[in-house]
Design a protein around this motif. Structure first.
Motif, mmCIF file in Angstrom:
data_model
loop_
_atom_site.group_PDB
_atom_site.id
_atom_site.type_symbol
_atom_site.label_atom_id
_atom_site.label_comp_id
_atom_site.label_asym_id
_atom_site.label_seq_id
_atom_site.Cartn_x
_atom_site.Cartn_y
_atom_site.Cartn_z
ATOM 1 N N GLY A 105 -6.396 7.571 -7.365
ATOM 2 C CA GLY A 105 -5.121 7.520 -6.667
ATOM 3 C C GLY A 105 -4.034 6.843 -7.484
ATOM 4 N N TYR A 106 -2.825 6.833 -6.902
ATOM 5 C CA TYR A 106 -1.654 6.286 -7.592
ATOM 6 C C TYR A 106 -0.779 5.571 -6.565
ATOM 7 C CZ TYR A 106 2.591 6.247 -10.555
ATOM 8 O OH TYR A 106 3.700 5.870 -11.289
ATOM 9 N N THR A 107 -0.270 4.407 -6.948
ATOM 10 C CA THR A 107 0.656 3.682 -6.075
ATOM 11 C C THR A 107 1.767 3.050 -6.896
ATOM 12 O OG1 THR A 107 -1.070 3.133 -4.457
ATOM 13 C CG2 THR A 107 0.930 1.806 -4.393
ATOM 14 N N ARG A 108 2.981 3.321 -6.480
ATOM 15 C CA ARG A 108 4.126 2.538 -6.968
ATOM 16 C C ARG A 108 4.255 1.341 -6.035
ATOM 17 N NH1 ARG A 108 10.465 3.890 -6.026
ATOM 18 N NH2 ARG A 108 9.507 4.615 -4.105
ATOM 19 N N ILE A 109 4.139 0.141 -6.573
ATOM 20 C CA ILE A 109 4.283 -1.074 -5.772
ATOM 21 C C ILE A 109 5.740 -1.506 -5.881
ATOM 22 C CG2 ILE A 109 3.442 -3.399 -5.330
ATOM 23 C CD1 ILE A 109 0.889 -2.663 -6.837
ATOM 24 N N LEU A 110 6.494 -1.216 -4.855
ATOM 25 C CA LEU A 110 7.944 -1.431 -4.852
ATOM 26 C C LEU A 110 8.237 -2.823 -4.300
ATOM 27 C CD1 LEU A 110 10.720 0.021 -5.305
ATOM 28 C CD2 LEU A 110 10.581 0.737 -2.907
ATOM 29 N N HIS A 111 8.661 -3.737 -5.169
ATOM 30 C CA HIS A 111 8.843 -5.132 -4.730
ATOM 31 C C HIS A 111 10.292 -5.457 -4.367
ATOM 32 C CE1 HIS A 111 10.200 -6.026 -8.851
ATOM 33 N NE2 HIS A 111 9.045 -5.595 -9.330
ATOM 34 N N SER A 112 10.977 -4.473 -3.795
ATOM 35 C CA SER A 112 12.341 -4.704 -3.308
ATOM 36 C C SER A 112 12.345 -5.187 -1.864
ATOM 37 C CB SER A 112 13.142 -3.406 -3.387
ATOM 38 O OG SER A 112 12.539 -2.409 -2.576
ATOM 39 N N GLY A 113 11.211 -5.034 -1.175
ATOM 40 C CA GLY A 113 11.114 -5.466 0.217
ATOM 41 C C GLY A 113 11.523 -4.425 1.224
ATOM 42 N N LYS A 114 11.969 -3.244 0.755
ATOM 43 C CA LYS A 114 12.392 -2.199 1.691
ATOM 44 C C LYS A 114 12.142 -0.826 1.075
ATOM 45 C CE LYS A 114 17.250 -2.455 0.133
ATOM 46 N NZ LYS A 114 17.002 -3.436 -0.927
ATOM 47 N N PRO A 115 11.911 0.185 1.911
ATOM 48 C CA PRO A 115 11.665 1.541 1.395
ATOM 49 C C PRO A 115 12.908 2.102 0.705
ATOM 50 C CG PRO A 115 10.993 1.326 3.707
ATOM 51 C CD PRO A 115 11.790 0.112 3.374
ATOM 52 N N ASP A 116 12.680 3.083 -0.184
ATOM 53 C CA ASP A 116 13.798 3.792 -0.792
ATOM 54 C C ASP A 116 13.635 5.290 -0.535
ATOM 55 O OD1 ASP A 116 11.866 4.692 -2.530
ATOM 56 O OD2 ASP A 116 12.671 3.737 -4.315
ATOM 57 N N LYS A 117 14.490 6.108 -1.094
ATOM 58 C CA LYS A 117 14.487 7.538 -0.770
ATOM 59 C C LYS A 117 13.420 8.323 -1.525
ATOM 60 C CE LYS A 117 18.138 8.907 -4.052
ATOM 61 N NZ LYS A 117 19.463 9.560 -4.163
ATOM 62 N N TYR A 118 12.615 7.639 -2.334
ATOM 63 C CA TYR A 118 11.575 8.334 -3.097
ATOM 64 C C TYR A 118 10.172 8.103 -2.522
ATOM 65 C CZ TYR A 118 15.413 8.933 -6.328
ATOM 66 O OH TYR A 118 16.627 9.262 -6.874
ATOM 67 N N MET A 119 10.122 7.584 -1.320
ATOM 68 C CA MET A 119 8.829 7.299 -0.695
ATOM 69 C C MET A 119 7.995 8.570 -0.514
ATOM 70 S SD MET A 119 8.952 3.952 -0.088
ATOM 71 C CE MET A 119 7.764 3.623 1.194
ATOM 72 N N ASP A 120 8.647 9.697 -0.255
ATOM 73 C CA ASP A 120 7.912 10.954 -0.060
ATOM 74 C C ASP A 120 7.532 11.616 -1.382
ATOM 75 O OD1 ASP A 120 8.052 10.721 2.695
ATOM 76 O OD2 ASP A 120 9.940 11.831 2.842
ATOM 77 N N GLU A 121 8.211 11.256 -2.456
ATOM 78 C CA GLU A 121 7.919 11.840 -3.761
ATOM 79 C C GLU A 121 6.790 11.102 -4.477
ATOM 80 O OE1 GLU A 121 10.111 12.138 -8.102
ATOM 81 O OE2 GLU A 121 11.332 12.566 -6.323
#
Length: 363
Positions: A105-121
């Motif tokens: 599997g693959y995960t981008r760990i986004l440490h901004s604290g909020k979702p962005d518009k690339y969550m579905d990509e």
């Protein structure tokens, strides 16, 4: 169902708050108290070794069981990090199921604290950043803290983790390069534990063994057992914060401070690493792709139109990721002039292929 979601959300919020509280405490606690774990001195295997010869035998036979690893990439929500992540994930998907791959599997760990518009990509886990001011302007401190949250909260199916970075492009399918209890890591020439022994002894006391127990690595690229990383990550986080707070250490290590912190944390937990030079290349200094698995485009590539490197001076032809800190690179970048090394040509061609095929590029 609503009650269940509310309970789960409350639990996650409480967990994050508790970890944050512990970070604040540990950042002000005596350092030695925060570092449980066995010494590396008990290891009978010298970690500075070539890849074991029997590694290739694991791939013989159609029924050989794969040891899948999960690829994890930490990132902010900046334009700069985002376009790199999109290119990285494109190549991950393309090569994941090819022969010899043990990529799971693959995960981008986004440490901004909020979702962005690339969550579905891109498959993404949203981590909370450190409390305001704790990173002291060194945003990389959010990386170990983000890993702590992900490892605690996510359902990770694989038994191994590849820690990678946004500016990595996978060139060919990656097998699991780790062996037994040893991780597999790329050795960096500028990580020099022996040179900085007097500083590192603040975090790696002499009773943990010789300073050479600290491998010349960062946290990426590293393939390591998931259970081992769960032990390493909190120590990595605490060592990073302690190093940043210490003026002598901060001055000595600068932007690679968090890399030293991971190397120390790995050693403190008794996790040695196979130093695997073929893990990746770094153009323009590495000129051939060869049998490497990853291109790391951390350095700018500047050439004149005769194909001569003009490093330190902006070239007539150039590719430097820092040229695109506020906007994604355009599609169809011009290829390098004749004479430029294969590694740089391959890098630009792979960027161009990704941007040509990723929907809504530049949006």
């Amino acid at each position: 169902m609503g009650c269940g979601n509310l309970f789960y959300s409350t639990l996650i919020t409480f967990s994050v708050a508790l970890i944050t509280y512990n970070i604040i405490l540990s950042a002000n606690a005596p350092l030695k108290q925060d570092f449980p774990g066995p010494s590396r001195s008990s290891f009978s295997v010298d970690p500075v070794i070539k890849m074991p010869l029997d590694r290739s035998r694991r791939y013989a036979g159609a029924n050989a069981k794969k040891r899948l690893f999960h690829t994890a990439v930490t990132a902010s929500d900046s334009v700069y990090n985002t376009w790199q992540c999109r290119i990285m994930y494109y190549w991950f998907k393309k090569l994941k199921d090819e022969p010899n791959s043990e990529m799971g599997g693959y995960t981008r760990i986004l440490h901004s604290g909020k979702p962005d518009k690339y969550m579905d990509e891109i498959p993404t886990f949203v981590a909370q950043p450190l409390p305001a001011g704790m990173d002291q302007g060194y945003i990389v401190l959010n990386r170990p803290w983000a890993f702590v949250q992900w490892l605690q909260q996510a359902d990770i199916k694989e038994d191994y983790i590849l820690m990678a970075e946004p500016d990595h492009i996978i060139v060919k399918p990656i097998p699991n390069l780790s062996k037994d209890s040893l991780g597999a890591a790329f050795p960096f020439f500028y990580i020099e534990p022996k040179k900085y022994e007097s500083i590192l002894r603040k975090y790696f006391p002499e009773d943990n063994g010789p300073i050479t127990n600290i491998d010349p690595i960062g946290n990426s690229p590293v393939i390591v057992g998931k259970d081992s990383l769960k032990k390493i990550a909190p120590v990595w986080m605490n060592v990073s914060i302690a190093m940043k707070k210490d003026p002598e250490t901060d001055k000595a290590f600068g932007w690679v401070l968090e890399m030293y912190a991971y190397a120390v944390a790995s050693a403190l937990n008794g996790v040695g690493n196979i130093l695997y030079k073929d893990f990746m290349i770094q153009p323009p200094w590495d000129t051939e792709v060869g049998n490497k698995y990853i291109i790391h485009y951390t350095y700018g590539c500047d050439y004149d139109m005769k194909g001569k490197l003009t490093y330190g001076k902006i070239g007539e032809w150039r590719f430097d990721k820092r040229s695109y800190d506020n906007v994604a690179p355009p599609r169809n970048l011009p290829l390098p002039p004749p004479g430029v090394p294969e590694s740089v040509v391959t890098l630009v061609k792979m960027v161009n292929e990704a941007t040509a095929n990723i929907p809504n590029w530049g949006s």
